[in-house]
Design an enzyme around this catalytic site. Structure first.
Site, PDB file in Angstrom:
ATOM      1  CG  ASP A 167      -2.198  -0.734   1.038  1.00  0.00           C
ATOM      2  OD1 ASP A 167      -2.613  -0.890  -0.123  1.00  0.00           O
ATOM      3  OD2 ASP A 167      -2.795  -1.160   2.033  1.00  0.00           O
ATOM      4  CG  LEU A 168       2.827   2.327   3.559  1.00  0.00           C
ATOM      5  CD1 LEU A 168       3.753   1.966   4.709  1.00  0.00           C
ATOM      6  CD2 LEU A 168       2.145   3.658   3.827  1.00  0.00           C
TER       7      LEU A 168
END
Length: 395
Positions: A167-168
């Protein structure tokens, strides 16, 4: 001034990748309007821990934003979103492909209304391909994208990382693409559609591990805390705990051998070069491990630091956030929140000499700025806003 001052970002994203992207844009000076559905961002309920009614998860990626609640299932809500898009530079969304098209809020429709709009879509598997309709979450993509197959102990189960890195990293890719698109727009005057996939981001993040496989054709193995291509580059147990050593070249290894009182190891043909150490990994690691158990972590770190051999303690969060460098580098900031009071947050890692980041707004309450956004940006009257509230279009 800040680098993105004057840029307005419409944030329709939820959870982590999109909100992380838009928070960084906000840190850099962009005006970010977070658009939430009536049920809110899912992460508002992802706890404990909670503070002042807000989850720590939600708080970590939503500073420097104003918040409006819009029901896109109503015609009035869709119209409000279109009006905001016409006054925005960037739109970030993470709906499944085709969802916003049903609402008339897809790139093609909004681009016709605002040709300068940069429209960034973040999805699990992208806008094209046979898997585009499959939902995507960090954990499942760590699994299906290969990361878990190389993470964990050699004989243990495949493991995910301790933070949602897919996600990051997708959020970072979205930031990069948006900044590039803003620069391109200064040349062409046109916005564009940015297609960021968690799966693509995961594959890009495999870096040297992927290159090793593509070139050799050999499946990589799990090495625990060790490195597949560098030895010694792993954790070791001292008499009272664990620490990490990252020997990056043969000169450092020779210094390590001198420090350990074993200079002959640095000249041994089995260990003198990194490629030889990789081939004879088990033997050299066994020798080093037996030596490191004879002294404490602090003793080894002091000696290794003096010899300029990269090393570090393995610390928990309490130890990390107690380090003087965290304060010196301003990596914890405190913001005044309406229900929490003083709110500690991890600071931005972006250190810029002429245009530093600013922490202007704490993570917003749900719908905290609905009225002010409708009044200031769209010119709605109190009566109009009251009718919209009654109809359920806004909250």
């Amino acid at each position: 001034m800040q680098p993105l001052q004057g840029i307005r970002v419409l944030d329709l994203s939820r959870v982590l990748a999109g909100p992380y992207c838009t928070m960084v844009l906000g840190d850099l000076g962009a005006e970010v309007i977070k658009v939430e559905p009536p049920e809110g961002d899912e992460t508002r309920g992802w706890g404990p821990p909670f503070a002042g009614g807000e989850s720590a998860y939600y708080l970590c990626v939503n500073r420097n934003k104003r918040d409006i609640v819009i029901n896109l299932k109503t015609d009035e809500g869709k119209n409000i979103l279109r009006e905001l898009a016409m006054q925005s530079d960037v739109l970030v969304e993470n709906f499944r492909p085709g969802t916003l098209e049903k609402f008339g809020l897809d790139f093609k429709t909004l681009h016709a209304l605002n040709p300068k709009l940069i429209y960034c879509s973040i999805t699990g598997f992208g806008q094209t391909g046979s898997m585009k309709d499959k939902p995507g979450y960090d954990f499942m993509i760590q699994a299906s994208g290969g990361l878990m197959s190389i993470t964990g102990e050699p004989e243990g189960e495949p493991m995910k990382t301790g933070v949602a890195v897919v996600d990051l990293f997708a959020g970072q890719n979205a930031i990069i693409a948006i900044l590039a698109a803003l620069q391109a727009r200064t040349l062409t005057g046109e916005g564009q559609h940015l297609d960021i996939a968690l799966f693509d981001s995961q594959l890009g993040w495999l870096a040297n591990a992927a290159s090793n496989y593509l070139i050799s054709g050999k499946l990589p193995k799990r090495h625990g805390n060790a490195h597949p291509n560098i030895v010694p580059y792993q954790s070791f147990q001292a008499s009272d705990g664990w620490f990490a050593i990252a020997v990056g070249n043969d000169r450092q290894f020779a210094r390590l051998c001198e420090l350990l009182g074993k200079p002959e190891l640095g000249m041994d043909e089995r260990f003198a070069t990194n490629s030889a150490r990789v081939q004879n990994r088990a033997e050299i690691i066994s020798l080093l491990a037996s030596i490191f158990k004879d002294a404490s972590v602090s003793e080894w770190l002091a000696k290794l630091d003096e010899a300029e051999i990269p090393c570090g303690p393995i610390q928990d969060f309490e130890q990390v956030f107690s380090m003087p460098t965290v304060k010196e580098r301003e990596m914890v900031v405190k913001m005044n929140h309406p229900t929490i009071g003083e709110l500690p947050l991890v600071g931005s890692p972006l250190k810029m000499s002429a245009t530093p980041v600013e922490y202007r707004l704490p993570p917003p309450l749900m719908g905290e700025h609905t009225v002010s956004i409708l009044q200031e940006l769209l010119g709605y009257s109190n009566d109009q806003i009251g009718k919209l509230r009654l109809s359920g279009a806004v909250k």
